[in-house]
Every structure is written in C-alpha cells, then in structure tokens.
Design an enzyme around this catalytic site. Sequence first.
Site, PDB file in Angstrom:
ATOM      1  N   GLY A 150       0.805  -1.218   0.000  1.00  0.00           N
ATOM      2  CA  GLY A 150       0.000   0.000   0.000  1.00  0.00           C
ATOM      3  C   GLY A 150       0.838   1.268   0.000  1.00  0.00           C
ATOM      4  N   GLY A 182       4.853   3.919  -9.153  1.00  0.00           N
ATOM      5  CA  GLY A 182       5.570   2.645  -9.350  1.00  0.00           C
ATOM      6  C   GLY A 182       4.620   1.464  -9.207  1.00  0.00           C
ATOM      7  CG  HIS A 183       2.902   0.607  -5.426  1.00  0.00           C
ATOM      8  ND1 HIS A 183       3.099   1.723  -4.643  1.00  0.00           N
ATOM      9  CD2 HIS A 183       3.606  -0.385  -4.831  1.00  0.00           C
ATOM     10  CE1 HIS A 183       3.869   1.410  -3.610  1.00  0.00           C
ATOM     11  NE2 HIS A 183       4.204   0.147  -3.710  1.00  0.00           N
ATOM     12  CD  GLN A 210       7.568  -7.470   3.653  1.00  0.00           C
ATOM     13  OE1 GLN A 210       6.837  -8.327   3.201  1.00  0.00           O
ATOM     14  NE2 GLN A 210       8.100  -6.520   2.891  1.00  0.00           N
ATOM     15  CE  LYS A 242      12.961   1.680  -4.230  1.00  0.00           C
ATOM     16  NZ  LYS A 242      12.112   1.220  -3.171  1.00  0.00           N
ATOM     17  CD  GLN A 293       9.883  -7.871  -2.717  1.00  0.00           C
ATOM     18  OE1 GLN A 293       9.768  -7.691  -1.526  1.00  0.00           O
ATOM     19  NE2 GLN A 293       9.210  -7.159  -3.604  1.00  0.00           N
ATOM     20  CB  SER A 340      10.430   4.359  -2.011  1.00  0.00           C
ATOM     21  OG  SER A 340      10.249   3.791  -0.742  1.00  0.00           O
TER      22      SER A 340
HETATM   23  P1  AMP Z   1       5.964  -2.418  -1.739  1.00  0.00           P
HETATM   24  O1  AMP Z   1       4.573  -1.927  -1.533  1.00  0.00           O
HETATM   25  O2  AMP Z   1       6.999  -1.410  -1.423  1.00  0.00           O
HETATM   26  O3  AMP Z   1       6.190  -3.746  -1.077  1.00  0.00           O
HETATM   27  O4  AMP Z   1       6.115  -2.684  -3.296  1.00  0.00           O
HETATM   28  C1  AMP Z   1       5.212  -3.489  -3.992  1.00  0.00           C
HETATM   29  C2  AMP Z   1       5.739  -3.743  -5.363  1.00  0.00           C
HETATM   30  O5  AMP Z   1       5.906  -2.516  -6.051  1.00  0.00           O
HETATM   31  C3  AMP Z   1       7.108  -4.433  -5.351  1.00  0.00           C
HETATM   32  O6  AMP Z   1       7.159  -5.400  -6.405  1.00  0.00           O
HETATM   33  C4  AMP Z   1       8.043  -3.287  -5.611  1.00  0.00           C
HETATM   34  O7  AMP Z   1       9.278  -3.676  -6.209  1.00  0.00           O
HETATM   35  C5  AMP Z   1       7.218  -2.446  -6.574  1.00  0.00           C
HETATM   36  N1  AMP Z   1       7.714  -1.066  -6.596  1.00  0.00           N
HETATM   37  C6  AMP Z   1       7.905  -0.253  -5.516  1.00  0.00           C
HETATM   38  N2  AMP Z   1       8.436   0.912  -5.918  1.00  0.00           N
HETATM   39  C7  AMP Z   1       8.594   0.841  -7.252  1.00  0.00           C
HETATM   40  C8  AMP Z   1       9.110   1.739  -8.242  1.00  0.00           C
HETATM   41  N3  AMP Z   1       9.584   2.941  -7.934  1.00  0.00           N
HETATM   42  N4  AMP Z   1       9.114   1.324  -9.532  1.00  0.00           N
HETATM   43  C9  AMP Z   1       8.656   0.090  -9.864  1.00  0.00           C
HETATM   44  N5  AMP Z   1       8.162  -0.796  -8.991  1.00  0.00           N
HETATM   45  C10 AMP Z   1       8.124  -0.424  -7.689  1.00  0.00           C
END
Ligand code: AMP
Length: 280
Positions: free
Chosen positions: A31, A36-37, A61, A150, A154, A186
């Site tokens: 969330g 990016g998401h 995590q 990113k 992972q 992020s």
């Molecule tokens: P998170 O909510 O931070 O766990 O991210 C969820 C997904 O979104 C993961 O696969 C991340 O790698 C991806 N993600 C987060 N930030 C970015 C970004 N700036 N560009 C591309 N994918 C992203």
Amino acid sequence: MKIFRSAEFVTQDSDLQKDKGKTIGFVPTMGALHSGHIALAEKSISDGHYTFFSIFVNPKQFNDPKDLELYPRTIEKDLDMLYKCGMDAVYCPSPEDVFQSDYVDAQIQLGNLEHVLEGAMRPGHFIGVARVVKRLFEIVRPDHAYFGQKDYQQTAVIQKLIELCKFNVNMHICPIIREPNGLAMSSRNERLSPAGRKKAGFVYQALLQLKEDVKTLPLTVAIQTAKNEIMRHEGAVIEYLEVVDGIHLSPLKYIEESRKPVALVVVRYEEVRLLDNILL
Ligand code: AMP
C-alpha cells in the site's frame, strides 16, 4: 472494482474467473501507493489478465518494529487510485486472515539470497517476504505476478520461491519508476523533508555515473568513485554499494565475470533507507 477482506472469497473469485477462461494477474504490495505500484497494475491489466492487487503491510518482513509502526497507510487514497486505473479486484486483509490459526507454514530455504546485501542489513526480512508471497500465491492462484526491479533482491527471492514451491506462475519484473530528479519512487520517500526529497536524486546520478565508469575503469575504482560521489552529500551514509551477479547476487571482481551484472545500493539519508539499483 471488487474489494475483498477474506482469503476464501478471493480464491473463489479467482477460480470463477479461470472457469470463464481468463488468466489471473497479481500485484502484491504494502500500500501507500505511488506511480511505481500503478505501473505494475497497469501492466497486468494491459497484458489482458483479470488482475488482483493486494494491500497488506506484512508484519513478518519487518525486523524493526519502529519501521512497521511508521510505515505509511493510506488505504482510501490507494483504493481510489486502483479504481481509476481499472483494477478488477483488491485484497486488503488483516494478518489473521492471511495466516489463519490452522495454517501450517512450510520452511523455505533461500540459501545465500537470504543473508547477503539487504538480507544482511535486515535479518529475517526475506524469509518474511517469501512466507507471505507464498501464502498470497496460494490464496490468489495467479498465472502471472508482477514485481518491481526497484526491489532487485526481492525479485531473486521470489524467483527462487517459485522454483522451490513449483508454483505455476510467470514472474514479470517491471522497470523502476522514478521521480523527476531520478529518485526511485518509494512509499518511504514520504518520510523525507521536502528539501531532502529534492536533493535525493544524487543516488541515481551516482549509479548512472557508475554504469559509464565500468566501461573504462577497473571495477573497484568505479565503485569507489560512486561511493565518493554519494558521500559528498551531507548526511548521506552508505549501507552498501556492491556490484554483483544479477542471478546469484555473488560479488564480482570484474564486470566480465557475469552476464548480468547489477549494482545495488542503499543510502541512509534523513533516517530513510533509499534503495536503488542499476543493470550494468
Ligand atoms: P511495496 O509496496 O513497497 O512492497 O512494493 C510493492 C511492489 O511494487 C514491489 O514489487 C516493488 O518492487 C514495486 N515497486 C515499488 N516501488 C517501485 C518503483 N519505484 N518502480 C517500480 N516498482 C516499484
């Protein structure tokens, strides 16, 4: 857009869509959504899949309770963004729904991937990620799953999880979406001051320079130049900056040793861990 809070109904809906002949795409997140998401969501939708998006701040995590407590939660805004991009279904469960009391959690052996780089800085983090993604795959039963480059390490962990558990899932790794100054987007960027956020593009600038430098300089010199460039910025502390093989994440002495060299970096800046990487 369907909104689910219960695993049982997610599985039911997934099976129903498969019966109708659809393929299932899945985007797992924690969330506090940004572009990016949404890029991952849009990719799954435009690939033609019935898409599930999960929002779950996974306590397993977080090795640092303070980080878990401070993690931003913006569910109303998130749902609004997902609705606007045409999402089919969102799963936003409680921890109890994901790991019900009778769930037997299998041991996952990630080997070296768990202990190097980000794993060394955050003990237990990748086992936590693997356990939750395994459980989410069991609930959603996707044909395709979308992750961001990113979080490079992972993606290697998930690829290993897919192999270990023999999941029939195609993994898609999508490019890093950046702010105009180059800072990788992020959810944690919200914790930077406005001035710090403007300046924080220096991490990516150093990676771009490194990508150029490895063409002409010995690897150790290129890495040291990038580190010096980062440390020029007041308050920036490098947790690690390494050039590794993109599959096994083992460190390289020479760039030619690997067919997929990648530079991975974490810089602590204004108490925020800025995570970034570049394929060399
Ligand atoms: P998170 O909510 O931070 O766990 O991210 C969820 C997904 O979104 C993961 O696969 C991340 O790698 C991806 N993600 C987060 N930030 C970015 C970004 N700036 N560009 C591309 N994918 C992203």
